[in-house]
Design an enzyme around this catalytic site. Structure first.
Site, PDB file in Angstrom:
ATOM      1  N   CYS A  29      81.455  18.661  45.361  1.00  0.00           N
ATOM      2  CA  CYS A  29      80.450  17.776  44.757  1.00  0.00           C
ATOM      3  C   CYS A  29      81.190  16.606  44.138  1.00  0.00           C
ATOM      4  O   CYS A  29      82.271  16.766  43.576  1.00  0.00           O
ATOM      5  CB  CYS A  29      79.673  18.522  43.672  1.00  0.00           C
ATOM      6  SG  CYS A  29      78.436  17.497  42.840  1.00  0.00           S
ATOM      7  N   CYS A  62      80.903  16.645  36.871  1.00  0.00           N
ATOM      8  CA  CYS A  62      80.540  17.197  35.553  1.00  0.00           C
ATOM      9  C   CYS A  62      81.743  17.983  35.019  1.00  0.00           C
ATOM     10  O   CYS A  62      82.341  18.776  35.747  1.00  0.00           O
ATOM     11  CB  CYS A  62      79.311  18.089  35.664  1.00  0.00           C
ATOM     12  SG  CYS A  62      77.910  17.237  36.395  1.00  0.00           S
ATOM     13  N   GLY A 109      77.336  21.837  45.274  1.00  0.00           N
ATOM     14  CA  GLY A 109      76.848  20.532  45.685  1.00  0.00           C
ATOM     15  C   GLY A 109      75.678  20.009  44.888  1.00  0.00           C
ATOM     16  O   GLY A 109      74.992  20.733  44.169  1.00  0.00           O
ATOM     17  N   GLU A 110      75.464  18.706  45.019  1.00  0.00           N
ATOM     18  CA  GLU A 110      74.324  18.039  44.394  1.00  0.00           C
ATOM     19  C   GLU A 110      73.322  17.776  45.534  1.00  0.00           C
ATOM     20  O   GLU A 110      73.524  16.887  46.359  1.00  0.00           O
ATOM     21  CB  GLU A 110      74.804  16.731  43.742  1.00  0.00           C
ATOM     22  CG  GLU A 110      73.730  15.756  43.323  1.00  0.00           C
ATOM     23  CD  GLU A 110      72.587  16.381  42.526  1.00  0.00           C
ATOM     24  OE1 GLU A 110      72.837  16.938  41.452  1.00  0.00           O
ATOM     25  OE2 GLU A 110      71.425  16.309  42.999  1.00  0.00           O
ATOM     26  N   CYS A 130      82.083  21.945  35.242  1.00  0.00           N
ATOM     27  CA  CYS A 130      81.705  22.594  36.504  1.00  0.00           C
ATOM     28  C   CYS A 130      82.883  22.705  37.462  1.00  0.00           C
ATOM     29  O   CYS A 130      83.567  21.718  37.741  1.00  0.00           O
ATOM     30  CB  CYS A 130      80.578  21.790  37.148  1.00  0.00           C
ATOM     31  SG  CYS A 130      80.180  22.340  38.808  1.00  0.00           S
ATOM     32  N   CYS A 143      70.393  31.629  46.429  1.00  0.00           N
ATOM     33  CA  CYS A 143      70.954  30.423  45.857  1.00  0.00           C
ATOM     34  C   CYS A 143      71.879  29.825  46.899  1.00  0.00           C
ATOM     35  O   CYS A 143      72.881  30.442  47.272  1.00  0.00           O
ATOM     36  CB  CYS A 143      71.715  30.817  44.602  1.00  0.00           C
ATOM     37  SG  CYS A 143      72.608  29.441  43.937  1.00  0.00           S
ATOM     38  N   ASN A 177      79.896  29.285  31.630  1.00  0.00           N
ATOM     39  CA  ASN A 177      80.949  30.110  32.244  1.00  0.00           C
ATOM     40  C   ASN A 177      82.254  29.339  32.142  1.00  0.00           C
ATOM     41  O   ASN A 177      82.318  28.191  32.578  1.00  0.00           O
ATOM     42  CB  ASN A 177      80.695  30.303  33.747  1.00  0.00           C
ATOM     43  CG  ASN A 177      79.657  31.360  34.013  1.00  0.00           C
ATOM     44  OD1 ASN A 177      79.425  32.227  33.187  1.00  0.00           O
ATOM     45  ND2 ASN A 177      79.040  31.282  35.167  1.00  0.00           N
ATOM     46  N   GLU A 208      79.552  28.923  49.306  1.00  0.00           N
ATOM     47  CA  GLU A 208      79.081  30.212  48.796  1.00  0.00           C
ATOM     48  C   GLU A 208      77.574  30.314  48.795  1.00  0.00           C
ATOM     49  O   GLU A 208      76.848  29.322  48.732  1.00  0.00           O
ATOM     50  CB  GLU A 208      79.605  30.452  47.389  1.00  0.00           C
ATOM     51  CG  GLU A 208      79.069  29.436  46.411  1.00  0.00           C
ATOM     52  CD  GLU A 208      79.242  29.902  44.994  1.00  0.00           C
ATOM     53  OE1 GLU A 208      80.348  30.337  44.677  1.00  0.00           O
ATOM     54  OE2 GLU A 208      78.276  29.835  44.228  1.00  0.00           O
ATOM     55  N   CYS A 213      82.445  29.247  41.890  1.00  0.00           N
ATOM     56  CA  CYS A 213      82.017  28.021  41.222  1.00  0.00           C
ATOM     57  C   CYS A 213      81.723  28.258  39.755  1.00  0.00           C
ATOM     58  O   CYS A 213      81.489  27.314  39.020  1.00  0.00           O
ATOM     59  CB  CYS A 213      80.785  27.447  41.905  1.00  0.00           C
ATOM     60  SG  CYS A 213      79.335  28.431  41.617  1.00  0.00           S
ATOM     61  N   SER A 252      67.712  21.769  42.336  1.00  0.00           N
ATOM     62  CA  SER A 252      68.304  21.520  41.024  1.00  0.00           C
ATOM     63  C   SER A 252      69.179  20.276  41.121  1.00  0.00           C
ATOM     64  O   SER A 252      69.995  20.145  42.028  1.00  0.00           O
ATOM     65  CB  SER A 252      69.157  22.734  40.636  1.00  0.00           C
ATOM     66  OG  SER A 252      69.868  22.475  39.454  1.00  0.00           O
ATOM     67  N   SER A 275      69.459  19.593  35.485  1.00  0.00           N
ATOM     68  CA  SER A 275      70.599  20.023  34.675  1.00  0.00           C
ATOM     69  C   SER A 275      70.751  19.000  33.562  1.00  0.00           C
ATOM     70  O   SER A 275      71.271  17.917  33.793  1.00  0.00           O
ATOM     71  CB  SER A 275      71.855  20.069  35.541  1.00  0.00           C
ATOM     72  OG  SER A 275      71.696  21.063  36.518  1.00  0.00           O
ATOM     73  N   LEU A 276      70.270  19.333  32.400  1.00  0.00           N
ATOM     74  CA  LEU A 276      70.237  18.333  31.331  1.00  0.00           C
ATOM     75  C   LEU A 276      71.497  18.393  30.466  1.00  0.00           C
ATOM     76  O   LEU A 276      72.234  17.438  30.361  1.00  0.00           O
ATOM     77  CB  LEU A 276      68.979  18.512  30.464  1.00  0.00           C
ATOM     78  CG  LEU A 276      68.712  17.299  29.595  1.00  0.00           C
ATOM     79  CD1 LEU A 276      68.198  16.150  30.422  1.00  0.00           C
ATOM     80  CD2 LEU A 276      67.741  17.606  28.475  1.00  0.00           C
ATOM     81  N   HIS A 277      71.701  19.517  29.844  1.00  0.00           N
ATOM     82  CA  HIS A 277      72.934  19.842  29.118  1.00  0.00           C
ATOM     83  C   HIS A 277      73.234  19.020  27.880  1.00  0.00           C
ATOM     84  O   HIS A 277      74.072  19.410  27.073  1.00  0.00           O
ATOM     85  CB  HIS A 277      74.156  19.818  30.047  1.00  0.00           C
ATOM     86  CG  HIS A 277      73.988  20.634  31.285  1.00  0.00           C
ATOM     87  ND1 HIS A 277      73.336  21.843  31.300  1.00  0.00           N
ATOM     88  CD2 HIS A 277      74.377  20.429  32.570  1.00  0.00           C
ATOM     89  CE1 HIS A 277      73.339  22.334  32.529  1.00  0.00           C
ATOM     90  NE2 HIS A 277      73.948  21.498  33.319  1.00  0.00           N
TER      91      HIS A 277
END
Ligand code: SAH
Ligand code: SF4
Length: 363
Positions: free
Chosen positions: A112, A116, A160-161, A119, A105, A290, A92, A333, A192, A214-216
């Protein structure tokens, strides 16, 4: 599948190719500029090249590595394109036009492997890496889609990472920022990452584009539960790599923080987050998570988010809340919240102008 993808070739590769074909060297730059400066993927229309060369280019390379599968427009003006690779995998692409910039984006992998828990891409596992040409094809497609407009900012926040596909991603970035290529400013390309420490360090040495982490969760144990990568590279190691990263003094490093009710949204976590960020020039994007079917979690309440935000703001850490307005089309995603930055910062006049502007974009 065997034909090489034209967009995989760097300027140097084109120079080698023309030499092998006994074609004058200056043709290499012309081909490269047609593709990346002018976003043209039809060699038959490369009008300053001899017909024989145009035919040879058309016959020797694949010029459509990604095919448009479907497109969706969100009520909030984002466009999401689903693209199909030559081996029939879907990726996407999200195009976000704003008043003064257009952000793309893009995806770096199909799926990936980082796993996580919040995700949707992570749930898929990794199907495969994209090549640099497939990454660049996304930029070309977006620019062709935009017609008179042009992508001004690129963020690697699709599938993806990106740092798990380091070579292809950095190769693509080099072409994007090359004045003879995509000519984007280095400060307008953001990678990212979930925190692959050796690759963050390598990126800092090779090509210090903008970095988003991406800390979270600022607690090691809790972060490991959300993001398995944290078991390999814990927060201390990540912090050291970030302190060493040559981020621009103006932009610093952006942190993404999805707000999940009862998981990472307490003031205790806000306090730990402030501690983690100490010494870094940081901005934190707070993103209500989300949700998607099959995952038992919900977004933090408005009240909790505001309290968290206030705690950070009082300590001089900008923490805009990024509400997802693209949720209606983010089925792929579920990450549009992270990408659709800025809505809250828009005043109604700007929003109105954006709406008018959106009508120019042909679907
Ligand atoms: N793999 C990279 C880049 C792609 S993910 C990374 O993790 O940074 C892009 C962003 O979307 C990341 O910040 C990611 O944490 C976030 N994201 C993933 N799942 C999400 C969800 N369910 N809701 C909101 N943001 C999400
Ligand atoms: Fe991969 Fe990023 Fe999703 Fe984690 S958040 S699974 S790293 S795409």
């Amino acid at each position: 599948m065997s034909t090489s993808i034209a967009f995989d070739l760097s300027l140097f590769d084109w120079e080698e190719w023309v030499e092998r074909e006994s074609i004058p060297k200056y043709r290499a730059l012309q081909i490269y500029q047609w593709i990346f400066q002018r976003n043209n993927s039809d060699p038959a229309s490369f009008s300053n090249l001899p017909l024989s060369l145009r035919n040879k280019l058309a016959a020797s390379f694949c010029w459509e590595p990604l095919e448009l599968d479907s497109k969706l427009q969100s009520e909030d003006l984002s466009h999401k394109l689903l693209l199909k690779t030559r081996d029939n995998l879907l990726i996407e692409l999200v195009i976000m036009p704003y008043e003064n910039r257009t952000t793309l984006c893009l995806s770096s992998q199909v799926g990936c492997k980082m796993g996580c828990t919040f995700c949707q891409t992570g749930k898929m596992g990794l199907k495969r890496n994209l090549s640099s040409g497939e990454i660049l094809a996304q930029l070309l497609i977006a620019n062709q889609f935009l017609k008179e407009d042009r992508v001004t900012n690129v963020v690697f926040m699709g599938m993806g990472e990106p740092l798990d596909n380091y070579d292809a991603v950095t190769r693509a970035c080099r072409v994007m920022i090359d004045p003879e290529g995509g000519a984007l400013s280095k400060s307008r390309v953001t990678i990212s990452t979930s925190g692959l420490v050796p690759e963050i360090r390598k990126l800092g040495r090779d090509l210090p584009v903008r970095l988003a982490i991406s800390l979270h969760n600022p607690d090691n144990e809790k972060r490991s539960k959300l993001m398995p990568i944290n078991r390999k590279y814990g927060l201390d190691e990540l912090k050291k790599a970030l302190l060493d990263y040559p981020a621009s003094p103006r932009h610093g490093i952006t942190f993404e923080y999805v707000m999940i009710e009862g998981v990472n949204d307490s003031l205790g976590e806000a306090k730990k987050l402030v501690h983690f960020l100490h010494g870094l020039k940081a901005k934190v994007n707070l993103i209500p998570v989300n949700t998607f079917p099959g995952v038992a979690m919900s977004a933090s309440s408005e009240e909790r988010i505001r309290a968290f935000q206030a705690y950070l703001s009082k300590r001089s850490i900008p923490a805009p809340v990024r509400y997802s307005k693209g949720q209606d089309i983010s089925s792929g995603c579920g990450q549009l919240a992270a990408k659709r930055e800025g809505e809250l910062d828009l005043d109604p006049r700007e929003l109105h102008r954006e709406r008018r502007r959106s009508k120019k974009i042909a679907l």
